[in-house]
Design an enzyme around this catalytic site. Structure first.
Site, mmCIF file in Angstrom:
data_model
loop_
_atom_site.group_PDB
_atom_site.id
_atom_site.type_symbol
_atom_site.label_atom_id
_atom_site.label_comp_id
_atom_site.label_asym_id
_atom_site.label_seq_id
_atom_site.Cartn_x
_atom_site.Cartn_y
_atom_site.Cartn_z
ATOM 1 N N ASP A 169 -7.384 -12.625 -3.922
ATOM 2 C CA ASP A 169 -7.698 -13.713 -4.847
ATOM 3 C C ASP A 169 -8.081 -14.973 -4.083
ATOM 4 O O ASP A 169 -7.399 -15.331 -3.116
ATOM 5 C CB ASP A 169 -6.477 -14.039 -5.720
ATOM 6 C CG ASP A 169 -6.083 -12.897 -6.629
ATOM 7 O OD1 ASP A 169 -6.584 -12.859 -7.748
ATOM 8 O OD2 ASP A 169 -5.269 -12.056 -6.202
ATOM 9 N N HIS A 208 0.046 -15.471 7.582
ATOM 10 C CA HIS A 208 0.660 -14.303 6.959
ATOM 11 C C HIS A 208 2.055 -14.070 7.545
ATOM 12 O O HIS A 208 2.477 -14.766 8.463
ATOM 13 C CB HIS A 208 -0.208 -13.057 7.169
ATOM 14 C CG HIS A 208 -1.443 -13.026 6.330
ATOM 15 N ND1 HIS A 208 -2.528 -13.822 6.592
ATOM 16 C CD2 HIS A 208 -1.766 -12.282 5.233
ATOM 17 C CE1 HIS A 208 -3.484 -13.577 5.702
ATOM 18 N NE2 HIS A 208 -3.040 -12.657 4.866
ATOM 19 N N HIS A 261 0.812 -1.210 0.000
ATOM 20 C CA HIS A 261 0.000 0.000 0.000
ATOM 21 C C HIS A 261 0.850 1.266 0.000
ATOM 22 O O HIS A 261 0.423 2.315 0.475
ATOM 23 C CB HIS A 261 -0.959 -0.017 1.194
ATOM 24 C CG HIS A 261 -2.003 -1.076 1.072
ATOM 25 N ND1 HIS A 261 -3.154 -0.910 0.347
ATOM 26 C CD2 HIS A 261 -2.045 -2.341 1.554
ATOM 27 C CE1 HIS A 261 -3.883 -2.012 0.400
ATOM 28 N NE2 HIS A 261 -3.228 -2.903 1.125
#
Length: 386
Positions: free
Chosen positions: A351, A106, A17
């Site tokens: 996704d 993650h 980001h």
């Protein structure tokens, strides 16, 4: 490390980001015709929002060449590439208080443990967004390989979940011995791969089953993994640096550096471990090549084009396994940074399966690996006395 390669070197920067993703390409040969139009097609193949089974993040991924070219030709100086992040939404993560706990599977926890700080939104540097830089640099490497050496690189989806293009059987535990597999490697093109949207699996029936599977897991707010097969055609013999930089070792390094990868195999792969040597060995034949007077080829290609860590002139082909994307919409039990149990569900746009969009990333890393190996070998042959 954010630099890949020994001679043809690529250094990347950028977060999920942040404002942009960038790459610096060193030692691109001078005089190569190069504009943004040579790079953009692969970025467009990678971009999000391509179909209903990919993330809806709306990024056009327009590449800009910042330096290293003049009048459409490379100067031999470093090439700087930039792609702006036009649709980043860090507030998707902050409003969900997702910075209060490490998300399951993650890199939040490992980055925090390593650096003592981490990006507060998305995956930061571990996000697949950073692969834009690889694809942009890889497109340059591909053009050099194609124009100077005639080398072609094509990747396609060979499995999604339990849907296989070439399902393993007791008789054929590896695809290398299955009828049609080697023929597909000989003939498949990127245009043909892209014709099978949105899955990019070059078989209409299998592709339809893959789409149905991905839609099913998407609607259940879940995810699924898969495998990409890549072939490199028209390879010269003699590339690779034993013992620690064997060609398949560097390819494995390149592929396993891609986010979400969990497996790499070359040639017959794990299926080849189930057959006998008498069936697996690649016998040599006199070839028709004109590079050397005694040029040889192999009757079969279970080795995947590499023997002893050195390319033998046959097609190189390998598989890259991708895990299910870690971000899913289901509630999951985990712990916050204080060790207290919490129930979480992830926000953002992601996704349900990454393999269709990962194809140009695999092709890019293959191109970077092979071009670097070509230039390393050229530096050696330039000094040879006989």
């Amino acid at each position: 490390m954010s630099t890949f390669g020994h001679v043809f070197r690529v250094t990347t920067a950028g977060e999920s980001h942040g404002r942009s993703v960038t790459a610096i390409v060193d030692n691109c040969p001078p005089g190569l015709s190069l504009t943004e139009d040579d790079i953009q097609p692969q970025l467009t193949r990678r971009r999000p929002g391509q179909s209903a089974i990919s993330t809806p993040r709306n990024e056009f991924d327009r590449v800009e060449i910042q330096s290293g070219t003049e009048n459409g030709l490379t100067l031999g100086t470093p090439i700087a590439l930039r792609v702006l992040n036009e649709d980043q939404r860090p507030h998707d993560y902050k409003t969900k208080k997702m910075d209060l706990y490490p998300r399951p599977s993650h890199a939040d926890w490992t980055y925090l443990e390593k650096y003592g700080i981490k990006a507060s939104s998305g995956g930061g540097r571990s996000s697949a967004r950073e692969t834009i830089a690889r694809v942009a640099a890889g497109a340059i490497a591909e053009k050099v390989l194609r124009e100077a050496h005639g080398i072609e690189i094509v990747a396609f989806v060979s499995s999604t979940g339990d849907e296989f293009l070439f399902p393993p059987t007791p008789e054929h535990p590896t695809a290398t011995t299955q009828p049609g597999f080697q023929k597909l490697l000989e003939t498949i093109t990127r245009k043909q791969v892209d014709a099978f949207q949105p899955c990019r699996c070059p078989d209409a029936d299998v592709s339809a089953r893959m789409v149905a599977l991905i839609e099913k897991v998407r609607d259940a707010h879940d995810s699924i993994g898969g495998v990409i097969t890549c072939v490199i055609r028209n390879m010269p013999a003699g590339l690779g640096e034993p013992c620690f930089d064997k060609l398949e070792a560097v390819l494995a390094h390149a592929m396993m550096s891609i986010p979400s990868t969990k497996a790499f195999s070359i040639g017959s792969g794990f299926g080849g471990c189930q057959v006998r040597g008498s069936r697996h060995n690649d016998s040599f034949l006199k070839g028709t090549g004109d590079r050397e007077k005694l040029h040889l080829t192999t009757k079969t290609n279970n080795s995947g084009g590499v023997q002893g860590g050195i390319s033998n002139g046959a097609h190189i082909y390998f598989d890259v396994g991708f895990k299910p994307p870690a971000t899913i919409g289901q509630e999951q039990t985990t712990a916050n940074y204080d060790g207290q149990e919490v129930v979480v569900s992830s926000g953002g746009r992601h996704d349900p399966c990454v393999v269709p969009r990962a194809i140009p990333i695999v092709e890019a890393m293959a191109a970077l690996t092979i071009l670097d190996a070509v230039l390393v070998q050229r530096s050696r042959t330039a000094m040879m006395t006989r």
